[in-house]
Design an enzyme around this catalytic site. Structure first.
Site, PDB file in Angstrom:
ATOM      1  N   GLY A 124      22.539  -3.102  17.240  1.00 37.50           N
ATOM      2  CA  GLY A 124      22.001  -4.047  16.268  1.00 37.50           C
ATOM      3  C   GLY A 124      23.117  -4.768  15.541  1.00 37.50           C
ATOM      4  N   HIS A 184      28.181  -0.021  25.364  1.00 35.07           N
ATOM      5  CA  HIS A 184      26.878  -0.462  25.859  1.00 35.07           C
ATOM      6  C   HIS A 184      26.764  -0.161  27.348  1.00 35.07           C
ATOM      7  CE1 HIS A 184      25.348  -2.627  22.288  1.00 35.07           C
ATOM      8  NE2 HIS A 184      26.625  -2.822  22.029  1.00 35.07           N
ATOM      9  N   LYS A 216      10.602  -9.544  35.095  1.00 39.22           N
ATOM     10  CA  LYS A 216      10.551 -10.504  36.198  1.00 39.22           C
ATOM     11  C   LYS A 216      10.917  -9.869  37.531  1.00 39.22           C
ATOM     12  CE  LYS A 216      10.213 -15.010  37.232  1.00 39.22           C
ATOM     13  NZ  LYS A 216       9.154 -15.925  36.771  1.00 39.22           N
ATOM     14  N   GLU A 232      24.241  -0.303  29.159  1.00 36.55           N
ATOM     15  CA  GLU A 232      23.207  -1.098  29.810  1.00 36.55           C
ATOM     16  C   GLU A 232      23.712  -2.414  30.392  1.00 36.55           C
ATOM     17  OE1 GLU A 232      23.017  -2.255  25.398  1.00 36.55           O
ATOM     18  OE2 GLU A 232      23.492  -0.493  26.627  1.00 36.55           O
ATOM     19  N   CYS A 266      25.656   2.336  20.225  1.00 41.15           N
ATOM     20  CA  CYS A 266      26.374   1.498  19.274  1.00 41.15           C
ATOM     21  C   CYS A 266      25.829   1.714  17.853  1.00 41.15           C
ATOM     22  CB  CYS A 266      26.309   0.032  19.699  1.00 41.15           C
ATOM     23  SG  CYS A 266      27.573  -1.015  18.928  1.00 41.15           S
ATOM     24  N   TYR A 267      25.080   0.757  17.296  1.00 38.43           N
ATOM     25  CA  TYR A 267      24.483   0.960  15.967  1.00 38.43           C
ATOM     26  C   TYR A 267      23.622   2.213  15.942  1.00 38.43           C
ATOM     27  CZ  TYR A 267      21.696   0.105  11.750  1.00 38.43           C
ATOM     28  OH  TYR A 267      21.069   0.243  10.531  1.00 38.43           O
ATOM     29  N   VAL A 271       6.285 -17.471  40.984  1.00 40.31           N
ATOM     30  CA  VAL A 271       6.107 -16.077  41.408  1.00 40.31           C
ATOM     31  C   VAL A 271       5.157 -15.313  40.494  1.00 40.31           C
ATOM     32  CG1 VAL A 271       8.147 -15.254  40.141  1.00 40.31           C
ATOM     33  CG2 VAL A 271       7.331 -13.987  42.137  1.00 40.31           C
ATOM     34  N   ASP A 272       5.134 -15.618  39.197  1.00 39.42           N
ATOM     35  CA  ASP A 272       4.280 -14.875  38.266  1.00 39.42           C
ATOM     36  C   ASP A 272       2.800 -15.119  38.549  1.00 39.42           C
ATOM     37  OD1 ASP A 272       6.665 -14.124  37.119  1.00 39.42           O
ATOM     38  OD2 ASP A 272       6.513 -15.539  35.459  1.00 39.42           O
TER      39      ASP A 272
END
Length: 542
Positions: free
Chosen positions: A78, A192, A398, A194, A105-106, A249-250
């Site tokens: 954050g 991080h 997605k 991710e 992190c935060y 595609v959606d």
């Protein structure tokens, strides 16, 4: 029970008004969001391990979490400092739930502060890549290589750990880069894991999800499809469903999924506003109507849309007019084809996280449509269109939608189709949109796509397209002076469209595109290449 029943949305930043039905028997990891730009990315990384995850508000209480019963909790990063006045805090009882927690992190700094440690402004901040040196290679850091790169983004550091915590790893600037209280299964990382720049970030996340939280890979495409079909049938019954089909595609995946579930109870409406790429409307009808026998009502509104844009040059005004006209056409045609009980929308999970735009019918408690979330939507449907919503894709990112599309037989040409803006070619023609300019751009754009396919490079680009400028330049063709339009080629690479870089295709490919466009497209005598990244530019020119 739904997560929406358990959570009070945040008052600032992203909302978390999540109303997707959750099977409480499903193993899941929840991410408490403290305003990080990476919160969605954490959820995506967990789902890549085939374990379900959701992003929820940091204000979720320990009691609410106990009812949700996740296998693990992740505290996001954050923008705040934990010692700031008004800094977002989680319920301190979370540490006593007996559920494994990973602070990022935060999130790690908050864990340290609330459990009695100290967090202070660092002498030196740490931003970007840093080498991770491992002090304890067990549990969280199993199979994480010594000296591997992790992505840092922090100006604060933990200077004293709470009782019972130990250091798992450090960097040159951060003594407490990873920490753990093994007995309570509380873990923290200052970096991080991710983000793609963290070399062994995925391995770390898998360690937390599988080994520490004890999850198993049950969030699969096949399981999602089976569950969705059951839910659709149970909700819709014998009622009729209307879907605005764009060809992306959606909406295409949604059409295939609904057709699998309810067959001819589904009606798709394809509104052709005249701004699609060359051959796409015809190909769309061929695939859906002729090949797969899905009921599609084709609405030819090309002249109507073009007339509305006469003399309009401002890009935002173009978007507004196209969105408004789409709504008008949709309303007229839905009344003609109706009545319908349900409107199917291709709402995705990022839409759920980012938007609090829900409208609940006070009589039924059902969400009702106030806008179409399709590629063609800009404005929003009138409130007197009282459809109940069917949104089977609202749990998906997605990339997960593409997996579902493939699993239920959606042709690869749609699954891997390059993203295309709702207003279509109308915002790739700078200035006024005319029939002549549409024909020019449509032909030039076709050559761009045709060539990258011939070169076997279609999947190397996030998008590849042409832009028509509202100027003319002098040229020479056949010993004669010409005064014609220039075309801009825009080829970019990206992971998610949030940022993008201009592609470096072979010069021979660019030359072939240029030669064909100038020779085959009447009205063009010059081709240029856009080498601007996003930021500072945008993907589209308007």
């Amino acid at each position: 029970m739904t997560i929406a029943d358990s959570i009070t949305p945040k008052q600032e930043g992203k909302s978390h008004n999540l109303d997707s039905t959750i099977n409480l028997k499903r193993q899941m990891i929840v991410i408490l969001d403290f305003g990080s730009q990476y919160s969605e990315l954490i959820a995506r990384r967990i789902r890549e391990t085939e374990v379900y995850s959701e992003v929820i508000s940091y204000r979720t209480s320990a009691e609410q979490l106990r009812q949700i019963n996740p296998h693990g909790i992740i505290l996001s990063g954050g923008p705040n400092s934990v010692y700031d006045e008004g800094a977002p805090l989680c319920d301190p009882e979370i540490w006593n739930l007996g559920i494994p927690v990973l602070g990022v992190c935060y999130g790690m700094q908050l864990m340290v502060k609330q459990l009695g440690g100290t967090v202070e402004r660092a002498t030196r901040g740490e931003y970007g890549k840093a080498s991770l040196f491992i002090d304890d290679p067990t549990d969280l850091l199993t199979n994480v290589e010594e000296g591997s790169t992790m992505w840092m983004s922090h100006g604060d550091s933990c200077t004293q750990l709470p009782d019972g915590f130990k250091i798992l790893a450090h960097t040159d600037n951060t003594p407490c880069a990873a920490i753990a209280q093994h007995q309570q299964k509380l873990f923290g990382v200052q970096f991080h894991p991710e983000v793609i720049h963290s070399q062994y970030g995925t391995a770390l996340i898998r360690n937390f999800v599988y080994h520490i939280c004890g999850c198993e890979p049950t969030w699969t495409t096949e399981a999602f499809v089976e569950e969705s079909i059951r839910e659709i049938r149970a909700k819709v019954g014998d009622k009729r469903v209307l879907l605005a089909l764009s060809g992306g595609v959606d909406s295409s995946t949604l059409a295939f999924l609904l057709h699998e579930a309810i067959g001819d109870q589904l009606t798709c409406m394809f509104i052709d506003q005249g701004f699609m790429r060359k051959g796409e409307p015809e190909r769309l009808m061929e695939i859906f109507d002729q090949q797969f026998h899905i009921n599609v009502e084709y609405v030819n509104a090309r002249d109507r849309f073009l007339a509305k844009l006469e003399g309009v040059t401002d890009p935002e005004e173009k978007r507004r007019i196209i969105g408004h006209e789409f709504i008008q056409v949709f309303e007229e045609e839905s009344n003609r084809l109706g009545p319908f009980d349900y409107l199917a929308q291709g709402t995705l999970y990022p839409d759920v996280i980012e938007s609090a735009d829900t409208n609940v019918d006070p009589k039924t408690g059902e969400r009702v449509a106030v806008k179409i979330k399709s590629h063609h939507n800009v404005g929003g449907l009138p409130k007197n269109l009282r459809f109940k919503l069917v949104e089977p894709l609202r749990k998906l990112f997605k990339d997960e939608v593409r997996k579902v599309g493939r699993s239920i037989g959606l042709p690869e040409e749609i699954v891997s189709r390059h993203p295309f803006p709702g207003p279509g070619l109308a915002i790739r023609i700078l200035g006024e949109v005319t029939a002549e300019k549409l024909n020019i751009l449509r032909d030039a754009d076709f050559i761009v796509r045709d060539e990258i396919k011939k070169w076997g490079m279609y999947h190397d680009f996030w998008q590849a397209f042409a832009v028509l400028l509202p100027v003319r330049s002098v040229g020479v063709m056949g010993d004669k002076r010409t005064y014609a339009f220039p075309v801009v080629l825009r080829l970019i690479t990206s992971e998610d469209g949030m940022t993008a870089d201009w592609a470096r295709p072979p010069y021979d490919l660019l030359e072939q595109m240029s030669t064909r466009i100038v020779n085959e497209v009447k009205g063009v005598n010059r081709v240029v290449y856009d080498i601007t990244s996003k930021p500072p530019g945008t993907i589209e020119w308007e």
